[in-house]
Design an enzyme around this catalytic site. Structure first.
Site, PDB file in Angstrom:
ATOM      1  N   ASP A  75       0.765  -1.457  -0.210  1.00 25.03           N
ATOM      2  CA  ASP A  75      -0.073   0.053   0.002  1.00 25.03           C
ATOM      3  C   ASP A  75       0.937   1.223  -0.031  1.00 25.03           C
ATOM      4  O   ASP A  75       2.063   1.298   0.430  1.00 25.03           O
ATOM      5  CB  ASP A  75      -0.919   0.016   1.201  1.00 25.03           C
ATOM      6  CG  ASP A  75      -2.122  -0.983   1.315  1.00 25.03           C
ATOM      7  OD1 ASP A  75      -2.196  -1.703   0.112  1.00 25.03           O
ATOM      8  OD2 ASP A  75      -2.947  -0.775   2.100  1.00 25.03           O
ATOM      9  N   HIS A 235       3.900  -2.397   3.023  1.00 24.46           N
ATOM     10  CA  HIS A 235       3.961  -0.852   2.721  1.00 24.46           C
ATOM     11  C   HIS A 235       5.420  -0.936   2.057  1.00 24.46           C
ATOM     12  O   HIS A 235       6.387  -1.562   2.375  1.00 24.46           O
ATOM     13  CB  HIS A 235       3.999   0.183   3.982  1.00 24.46           C
ATOM     14  CG  HIS A 235       2.334   0.075   4.354  1.00 24.46           C
ATOM     15  ND1 HIS A 235       2.051  -0.955   5.331  1.00 24.46           N
ATOM     16  CD2 HIS A 235       1.364   1.004   4.076  1.00 24.46           C
ATOM     17  CE1 HIS A 235       0.915  -0.779   5.824  1.00 24.46           C
ATOM     18  NE2 HIS A 235       0.290   0.306   5.021  1.00 24.46           N
TER      19      HIS A 235
END
Length: 390
Positions: A75, A235
Site C-alpha cells: 500500500d 507498505h
C-alpha cells in the site's frame, strides 16, 4: 473467500479487528484533492462500468479462494524504494499487487503520473513484469470522512492517471485506512470496483520489523499450503519494509510451500479482468462486457458472485481515521503483455451462425451398392431404348 467479520458500532459503522495499517501521524491534508493537480489527464467519469468476472462486487474481500497462495499487497506507493522492490520480486520470480496513491504529498514525492518523475516508467515496468496495480485513491483520504462526490473524485482522478500512462484503469481498490461502511462499499460496486481487504497484516508501519517477521512466519508455518492462503499487507514507504521484510516474506512463504502471486490470481480472476478499458467499459482485451442491468442496481448483481464466496451484506470496516479515451498518446498494454501466467480465459460467447454443412465420403460397402444400382439402371435404360427403336 472470507467476508470480513467486524464489530458493529452505533450508526452502522464497524471496526476491523486488529491494528491500524497506516500511521496516524502521516495523515494527508483534506484539501489535497484540490491542491495538487496533473494536467492533461484523461476523463473517465462517463465510462460505462459493467460488472464482469466471478469475483464479487459489493462485499469486503478478505482472503483468497485459491489455496497455496500468498498475495503480497503493498500500500501507499509508489515511492523512492519501488524500483528496489521490483528488483527483489524479479530476482525471486514472484508477483505482487501494488495499491497505489497519486498524491502522498506528505512524503515530498512527485505525483504518480508526473511525466517528469520516475513513476510512469515504474508503472509500465510493474505491468510488464506481471504485477497487479490497484487503486488506493488519489490522495489517501479517509472515505468515511468525505462526501460521496469527493469519494468519486478520489477514484476518477487516479483513473485518469492510469489511462494517461497505461491506457486502462483498475477494477480492484483498497480504501485508505481500510475505512468503509455499507454506503462506501455500494458506491465502489456501482463504480465497478472490487473492495479488497486482507487477512494477514504485517504491521510494518509500526517499524518493529522483528515483530512483523514473527507475525508472517507464525501464520505461514502454522497452516498448510494445501488448504490455506493469505492476502498479506505491507507498505513500501519505509526502507526496511523493502530491503529487509520483503525478502523475509518471500523466503518464509516459499519455505512453507506457498506461491507468491497477485490478488487477482489468488482469487482465480484472469488478468484481463483486473483492468477496465476506458473505450468500452469492459475488461482489457477480454470478452465483451455484459449489458448494463436495467432493473436492478449493479451492486446487487448476483451473477458475478464467486461460487467460493458468500454475498451476504457487506462488512463495514475502519482501521481508524489515522494516518476517456486512451488515444492521448498513452501506451496501450495488450492482453498478452499483461498475462504472464497460464490462466483460464473467459469463454467466448457461443456463435449463432450455423457451421457449413459437410458431406462425409460414403463407406466402402455403400460405394459397391451404389455402383451396382447404377449398372442395373444402365441395362434397363438400354433395353428401353431398343424397344423404342423396334
Amino acid at each position: 473467500m472470507r467476508i470480513t467479520s467486524t464489530t458493529v458500532l452505533a450508526g452502522g459503522l464497524a471496526i476491523l479487528p486488529g491494528t491500524l495499517a497506516c500511521d496516524p501521524n502521516l495523515r494527508p491534508a483534506r484539501d489535497s484533492l484540490s491542491r495538487r493537480e496533473l494536467a492533461p489527464r484523461a476523463d473517465t467519469s462517463s465510462v460505462k462500468r459493467p460488472q464482469f468476472g466471478s469475483v464479487p462486487y459489493g462485499v469486503s474481500i478478505g482472503s483468497c479462494t485459491v489455496p497455496g497462495k500468498v498475495a503480497i499487497t503493498i500500500d501507499d506507493g509508489f515511492h523512492i524504494y519501488t524500483s528496489d522492490l521490483l528488483d527483489i520480486f524479479k530476482r525471486n520470480g514472484v508477483k505482487a499487487t501494488f495499491f497505489v496513491v497519486a498524491d502522498n504529498g506528505q512524503f515530498g514525492r512527485p505525483l504518480l503520473g508526473d511525466p517528469s518523475g520516475p513513476f510512469p516508467a515504474l508503472m509500465k515496468r510493474a505491468i510488464a513484469e506481471g504485477h497487479q496495480l490497484g487503486s488506493h485513491s488519489w490522495s489517501h483520504q479517509n472515505f468515511l470522512e468525505i462526501s460521496p462526490q469527493e469519494r468519486q473524485q478520489e477514484l476518477v482522478k487516479l483513473e485518469g492517471t492510469f489511462v494517461d500512462v497505461l491506457g486502462f484503469f483498475p477494477t480492484y481498490f483498497r480504501p485508505p485506512y481500510t475505512a468503509f461502511d455499507n454506503a462506501v462499499v455500494k458506491q465502489l460496486a456501482d463504480l465497478g470496483y472490487h473492495n479488497v481487504n486482507y487477512d494477514l497484516d504485517t504491521d510494518d508501519w509500526k517499524l518493529d520489523f522483528a515483530k512483523s517477521k514473527s507475525i508472517f512466519s507464525s501464520a505461514v508455518s502454522s497452516t498448510s499450503a494445501s488448504t490455506s492462503s493469505y492476502i498479506a499487507l505491507m507498505h513500501e514507504l519505509e526502507e526496511k519494509s523493502v530491503h529487509e521484510l520483503a525478502q523475509f516474506i518471500i523466503d518464509a512463504a516459499k519455505k512453507n510451500g506457498y506461491d507468491l502471486v497477485t490478488v487477482g490470481e489468488c482469487l482465480g480472476d484472469p488478468p484481463s479482468n483486473w483492468y477496465r478499458d476506458p473505450a468500452t467499459g469492459g475488461p482489457v482485451g477480454g470478452a465483451p462486457p455484459p449489458p448494463d442491468p436495467t432493473t436492478s442496481s449493479s451492486s446487487s448483481t448476483s451473477s458475478t458472485t464467486s461460487s467460493k464466496s458468500t454475498t451476504s451484506s457487506p462488512s463495514s470496516s475502519s482501521k481508524s481515521s489515522s494516518s476517456s479515451s486512451s488515444s492521448k498518446g498513452s501506451t496501450i498494454v495488450t492482453t498478452t503483455s499483461i498475462i504472464t501466467t497460464p490462466v483460464q480465459r473467459p469463454t467466448a460467447p457461443a456463435t449463432t451462425t450455423p457451421a457449413p454443412a459437410t458431406t462425409s465420403p460414403p463407406a466402402q460397402g455403400d460405394a459397391r451398392s451404389l455402383n451396382s444400382l447404377i449398372s442395373v439402371g444402365a441395362v434397363l435404360l438400354g433395353g428401353l431404348g431398343l424397344l423404342v427403336y423396334l
